[in-house]
Write an enzyme that holds these catalytic residues in place. Structure first.
Site, mmCIF file in Angstrom:
data_model
loop_
_atom_site.group_PDB
_atom_site.id
_atom_site.type_symbol
_atom_site.label_atom_id
_atom_site.label_comp_id
_atom_site.label_asym_id
_atom_site.label_seq_id
_atom_site.Cartn_x
_atom_site.Cartn_y
_atom_site.Cartn_z
ATOM 1 N N SER A 85 -10.060 -0.697 7.153
ATOM 2 C CA SER A 85 -9.299 -0.475 5.883
ATOM 3 C C SER A 85 -8.654 -1.540 5.446
ATOM 4 O O SER A 85 -8.571 -1.656 4.245
ATOM 5 C CB SER A 85 -8.549 0.582 5.900
ATOM 6 N N SER A 118 -9.768 1.535 2.996
ATOM 7 C CA SER A 118 -8.888 2.441 1.934
ATOM 8 C C SER A 118 -7.915 1.932 1.405
ATOM 9 O O SER A 118 -7.195 2.348 0.573
ATOM 10 C CB SER A 118 -8.371 3.729 3.068
ATOM 11 N N LYS A 121 0.993 -1.232 0.134
ATOM 12 C CA LYS A 121 -0.033 -0.105 0.066
ATOM 13 C C LYS A 121 0.774 1.377 0.102
ATOM 14 O O LYS A 121 1.902 1.360 0.706
ATOM 15 C CB LYS A 121 -0.873 0.106 1.243
#
Ligand code: GLN
Length: 479
Positions: free
Chosen positions: A171, A147, A72
């Site tokens: 997330s 997210s 990420k």
């Protein structure tokens, strides 16, 4: 050979037997990315030459030797961009490795590239990215959750064998549920946050996305452990999380929180979760009703604490030290122009809300009150865990929604995390794994398991027993 559809465990065996090389596997992943990422847009950045070079020197005897993983865009990797999907960090290059990156490297993993996310991890759909949206591999008209939507889509779309995300309020678990993979949020303090760009420091944890529970256990064994560079990391020994995977659920008590089956929940989601509970019962678990009475306050408490911490953490992005700068006549004007142009609307909304909650005169009424209720939520879990060994719940009240459907309605968006947020506030561990699909269109549904603090072993054991007795993890999106 379709290497990309394999699991870590399956590929390690092939690599170690010499059936495939790490270079072949990495090339297969790059080919897969080439073939489908134009549709999914899970990745923000790739360096194929570097990935292949890592493959050529990978130590295949290590726990993740030769396994390609995606990261990420919120974790620092030396020499790579780290933008948190924000304009304010366009052009920024990391000068050090996050601890989890160092651990992945030491374990022999290949770092494929960086994945899309909501700006500074604020959101539930990956639509708040300054780089554009990521699509759900099961239905390209829908969001992959957020997210960590890019990390979830990369694994679900078989563009990475595993990936890392971060979970502040859901997330990892929510995008795992919406894309049909396994997402684990470890107990606060188990995995070092050093090198994770902070959103809300008392809630953030890094965790893996994988295709199976066994792979999740393996990833956790690599990234868990004390780190003197993170003062909140706990000095406890790290077990091999795979050891008890096959212990089954007989004699375990699984708690069913009565507050988690709410009006407004999608009917197919509720039906799938209820069926999963029956399945756990048929495997020998004892299902007991429990209560988490302060659940109703979780979303409100989270959006005070998380925004307050974010307003402080994001103060460092001022156009002086990192990334983009918009010059003004003096330093104050440079700050405000840089921040005005660099942050997107959701990040601004949160900074304003958090600054307000912390300001003199309102601190007691909002921030302090929220901290007190947070303690009550934590106690709810402590009491519940006196009656059970793990808790079962939905991960998300709905399956993946359509792109654009909730972007103009922050409240609707915030409610996506109604079942995941409490776990971050309490600090214990949670995992989402597939428990079925909706009929039309076919979309994954996630089952959430919640464990006691530092009892990932039981969490993974329950998850593995359920997974191995159901077919869901074998399904693949058509793409
Ligand atoms: N969706 C939640 C939020 O917008 C949680 C995000 C996260 O876990 N990083 O804050």
């Amino acid at each position: 050979m379709s290497l990309h559809i394999n699991t870590i465990t399956g590929l390690r065996a092939k690599l170690q037997r010499g059936e495939i090389s790490a270079r072949q596997l990495t090339q297969a992943m790059l080919d897969r990315i080439q073939a489908v990422d134009g549709k999914l847009k899970a990745y923000l950045w790739l360096n194929p030459d570097d990935a292949l070079a890592q493959a050529d020197t990978a130590d295949l005897t290590k726990p993740l030797g030769g396994i390609p993983v995606a990261i990420k865009d919120v974790l620092n990797v030396t020499g790579q961009p780290c933008t948190c999907a924000s304009k304010i960090l366009h052009g920024h290059t990391s000068v050090y490795d996050a601890t989890v990156i160092r651990q992945l490297r030491n374990a022999g993993a290949i770092l494929l590239g960086r994945t899309n996310m909501d700006e500074f991890a604020m959101g539930s759909s990956t639509e708040n990215s300054s780089w554009g949206i990521t699509r759900n591999p099961w239905d390209l008209e829908r969001i992959p959750g957020g997210s960590s939507g890019g990390s979830a889509a990369a694994v679900a779309g078989h563009e990475a064998i595993a990936s890392l995300g971060s979970d502040t309020g859901g997330s990892i678990r929510q995008p795992a549920a919406l894309t049909g993979c396994v997402g684990l949020k470890p107990t606060y303090g188990l995995v070092s946050r050093y090198g994770l760009v902070a959103f809300a420091s008392s809630l953030d944890q890094i965790g893996p996305f994988t295709k199976t529970v066994e792979d999740s256990a393996l990833m956790l064994s690599v990234i868990a452990g004390h780190d003197s560079l993170d003062s909140t990391s706990v000095p406890a020994p790290v077990p091999d999380y795979r050891e008890k995977l096959n212990a089954g659920v007989k004699s375990l008590r699984i708690g069913l929180p009565k507050e988690y089956f709410i009006a407004g929940m999608d009917q197919e989601v509720e039906a799938a979760v209820r069926k999963a509970i029956q399945q756990l019962e048929s495997l020998g678990a004892e299902v007991v009703e429990i209560s988490l009475p302060h659940t109703d306050y979780a979303v409100a408490v989270y959006y005070l604490i998380a925004t307050a911490e974010a307003s402080a953490n994001l103060a460092r992005f001022d156009g002086v030290r990192y990334g983009a700068r918009v010059r003004g006549a003096d330093v104050l004007e440079t700050y405000s122009k840089t921040r005005g142009a660099g942050f997107g609307p959701e990040v601004k909304r949160r900074i304003i809300l958090g600054t307000y909650a912390l300001s003199a005169g309102y601190y007691d009424a909002y921030y302090l009150k929220a901290q007190k209720v947070r303690t009550l939520i934590r106690r709810d879990f402590e009491q519940a865990f006196q009656k059970c060994d793990a808790i079962v719940a939905p991960t998300s009240p709905t399956p993946a929604f359509k792109i654009g459907e909730r972007v103009d309605d922050p409240m609707q968006m915030y409610l996506s995390d109604i079942f995941t947020i409490s776990v971050n506030l309490a600090g214990n561990c949670g995992l989402s794994l597939p428990c079925g699909f909706t009929a039309q269109p076919k979309l994954p549904i996630g089952l959430q398991l919640i464990g006691k603090a530092f009892d990932e072993t039981t969490l993974l054991r329950v998850a593995h027993a359920y997974e191995q007795s159901t077919p869901w993890h074998k399904e693949r999106p058509a793409l």
